[in-house]
Design an enzyme around this catalytic site. Sequence first.
Site, PDB file in Angstrom:
ATOM      1  N   TYR A 148       6.392 -14.368 -12.761  1.00 11.90           N
ATOM      2  CA  TYR A 148       5.200 -13.637 -12.321  1.00 11.90           C
ATOM      3  C   TYR A 148       3.941 -14.439 -12.624  1.00 11.90           C
ATOM      4  O   TYR A 148       3.035 -14.553 -11.795  1.00 11.90           O
ATOM      5  CB  TYR A 148       5.160 -12.281 -13.017  1.00 11.90           C
ATOM      6  CG  TYR A 148       3.989 -11.401 -12.644  1.00 11.90           C
ATOM      7  CD1 TYR A 148       3.966 -10.726 -11.422  1.00 11.90           C
ATOM      8  CD2 TYR A 148       2.925 -11.224 -13.509  1.00 11.90           C
ATOM      9  CE1 TYR A 148       2.904  -9.902 -11.079  1.00 11.90           C
ATOM     10  CE2 TYR A 148       1.854 -10.404 -13.179  1.00 11.90           C
ATOM     11  CZ  TYR A 148       1.853  -9.743 -11.971  1.00 11.90           C
ATOM     12  OH  TYR A 148       0.798  -8.927 -11.638  1.00 11.90           O
ATOM     13  N   ALA A 179       0.812  -1.222   0.000  1.00 10.13           N
ATOM     14  CA  ALA A 179       0.000   0.000   0.000  1.00 10.13           C
ATOM     15  C   ALA A 179       0.842   1.266   0.000  1.00 10.13           C
ATOM     16  O   ALA A 179       0.351   2.338   0.351  1.00 10.13           O
ATOM     17  CB  ALA A 179      -0.930  -0.002   1.211  1.00 10.13           C
TER      18      ALA A 179
END
Length: 260
Positions: free
Chosen positions: A165, A14
Site C-alpha cells: 500500500y 464511490a
Amino acid sequence: MGRFSDRVAIVTGAGAPAGIGFAVARGLAAEGARVVLGATSDRVHDRAAEVTAATGSDAVGVAADLTTEAGAQALVDAAVQRWGRVDVLVNNAGMTSVTAGWDAEEQVTDLTLAGWEAALARNLTTAFLMCRAVVPVMRAAGYGRIVSVGSTTGTTNAMPGQATYTAAKAGLNGLSRALALEVVAEGVTVNVVAPGYVATGSQLAFEQAAAAAGPAGRSGTPDEIAACVLFLAHESASFVSGAVLVADGGHGLPETWPVA
C-alpha cells in the site's frame, strides 16, 4: 449556480456510503456537476440514486473492475455517451491490504508476488488506467482536472505490514507528477490529495487511537477530504499541477505530538 455547473465528473471508488469517494461525488453534484460514480459492486447504483435524490443533479453508477482496461474505459464511455465529455476525474479507488493492520503476514519478507501485484493493481494501476483513458478526451477539449486520492502513507510516512500500500501510494504521487508535466500546457492539471486518518466507517482501532493522540485529537471526515478534492478539481486551480496536498490535521508535522 454551483461551482461545477455544466461540468461532467467521474469519481472512482464511490460505492461506500461513508467513504471519501461518495463524499466527493455528492459534493460535486451539490455544486452542479453531473457525475459518473464507479465501484466494483452494484451498490454503486444505489449511491448514484442517493446523489441525484440529495442534489437534483444527474448521476449514474457504473460497476466495473478498474484493474482492467475495459473497466476503466467503461467509466469514460459512460460519461461521454451520456453527456459528451469529461471535465473532472477523481481517482479514489483503492484500499489497504485485506488483512490490514500490524500483521506479520504482510511484512515484506512474507509477501507473495501475487499479493504484491494485487495491491499495486488496486491502488496504482487503477489510477493509471483511468488517466490513460480520460486524458485523450480532456486533451481534445483543452480542459481537464485530474485529482487522485493518495495517502500520507507513502507521502510523509509508512505503516508496518503495509509495504504494498505504501509503495502504491508513493507511486501514485510519481505518476501524477509525471502526467502533470505532460498535459499542463493543454489545460489539464493533475494533483493528489493525501489524507491522514479519516473516519470512513472502516477505520481500524489502531488508526482511531493514533488519530486521537494527534494534534487535532480526532480523525478527519470524508467531507473535509472532499473539500480539498473540490478545490483542486475547480477551474480556479489552473496554476496548481503536480502538487500533493496533505490533509492530516497536522499529524505528520515533526515534534507536534508524542510518539509512544
